[in-house]
Write a protein that holds these residues in place. Sequence first.
Motif, PDB file in Angstrom:
ATOM      1  N   ASN A  16       0.557  -0.939   0.056  1.00 32.44           N
ATOM      2  CA  ASN A  16       0.084  -0.402   0.180  1.00 32.44           C
ATOM      3  C   ASN A  16       0.996   1.005   0.000  1.00 32.44           C
ATOM      4  N   ARG A  92      -6.330  -0.478  -1.162  1.00 33.54           N
ATOM      5  CA  ARG A  92      -5.515   0.119  -2.102  1.00 33.54           C
ATOM      6  C   ARG A  92      -4.566  -0.784  -3.195  1.00 33.54           C
ATOM      7  N   ARG A  96      -5.179  -0.111  -6.890  1.00 30.99           N
ATOM      8  CA  ARG A  96      -4.043   0.887  -7.879  1.00 30.99           C
ATOM      9  C   ARG A  96      -2.713   0.264  -8.900  1.00 30.99           C
ATOM     10  N   ASP A  97      -2.980  -0.836  -8.049  1.00 32.56           N
ATOM     11  CA  ASP A  97      -1.272  -1.115  -8.920  1.00 32.56           C
ATOM     12  C   ASP A  97      -1.485  -2.820  -9.446  1.00 32.56           C
ATOM     13  N   TYR A 156     -12.867   5.555  -6.470  1.00 35.65           N
ATOM     14  CA  TYR A 156     -11.264   6.369  -6.685  1.00 35.65           C
ATOM     15  C   TYR A 156     -10.815   7.311  -6.216  1.00 35.65           C
ATOM     16  N   GLU A 159      -7.391   7.803  -4.932  1.00 30.09           N
ATOM     17  CA  GLU A 159      -6.612   7.913  -5.703  1.00 30.09           C
ATOM     18  C   GLU A 159      -6.474   9.348  -6.679  1.00 30.09           C
ATOM     19  N   ARG A 162      -4.130  11.472  -4.616  1.00 26.54           N
ATOM     20  CA  ARG A 162      -2.722  10.848  -4.945  1.00 26.54           C
ATOM     21  C   ARG A 162      -2.183  11.983  -6.134  1.00 26.54           C
ATOM     22  N   GLU A 163      -3.189  11.400  -7.177  1.00 26.78           N
ATOM     23  CA  GLU A 163      -2.312  11.742  -8.654  1.00 26.78           C
ATOM     24  C   GLU A 163      -2.925  13.206  -8.411  1.00 26.78           C
ATOM     25  N   THR A 168      -2.195  11.859   0.829  1.00 26.00           N
ATOM     26  CA  THR A 168      -3.313  11.446   1.003  1.00 26.00           C
ATOM     27  C   THR A 168      -3.319   9.994   2.026  1.00 26.00           C
TER      28      THR A 168
END
Length: 212
Positions: A16, A92, A96-97, A156, A159, A162-163, A168
């Motif tokens: 995470n 998360r 996300r990944d 979402y 994220e 975060r973007e 966050t």
Amino acid sequence: MKTRDRIVEGARLLFNEQGYGAVTTAALAAHLGMAEGNLWYHFKTKRALLEVLGERFAAAIDYRLDMRPGTDPLASYVDLLRAMMAEFRRFRFLYRDQAGYGEHADVVGQRAPEWLQRTFIQLEAHLAALVDAGLLDWPRQRLRDLAINATIILRYGLEHYRELGEPTGEGSGTVRRTLRRHLTLFEHALTGDAAARLHSAIDAIEDAALAA
């Protein structure tokens, strides 16, 4: 805590924090304060860890999907929001990944479409309960659209911030902002008392449960 469980929990936290693709087994072993050989004894590959975390993720989603509106539909909706945000934050990296681990963990790949559709249905049921209680003035034929849009924002939201390069992590207020943003979809259609209760509950979700 058993060594195997400690490894799984440590991997979840590190994935995470740093991203699945960025974490090596050597880094994970160092994070856990154990020899890499001890880690290999329990999990030969990161993929094996991913599968276990996928199973735990599935259990958390199945538990959340069993949450139905109760006698106090507003309190039930708040409980659902709390469970969803905890799920998105706790797992998360799985959301996300994917670019870092390729295909989903098997259980996630097999069940993700089902979970999404059931989430739409679940949110629609909770919103319908608010309508039935006279707390939300919303056309029934548009409840599914509202449920889908709310899911997108909740799913979402973390994220998104975060973007944007915004913090966050713990104490950043990201959970509160995400929940409030989803509320903008229908706050105008809530009674004044219901809107006030939801705002108060959203603050409590972050302060007491997620600290994020």
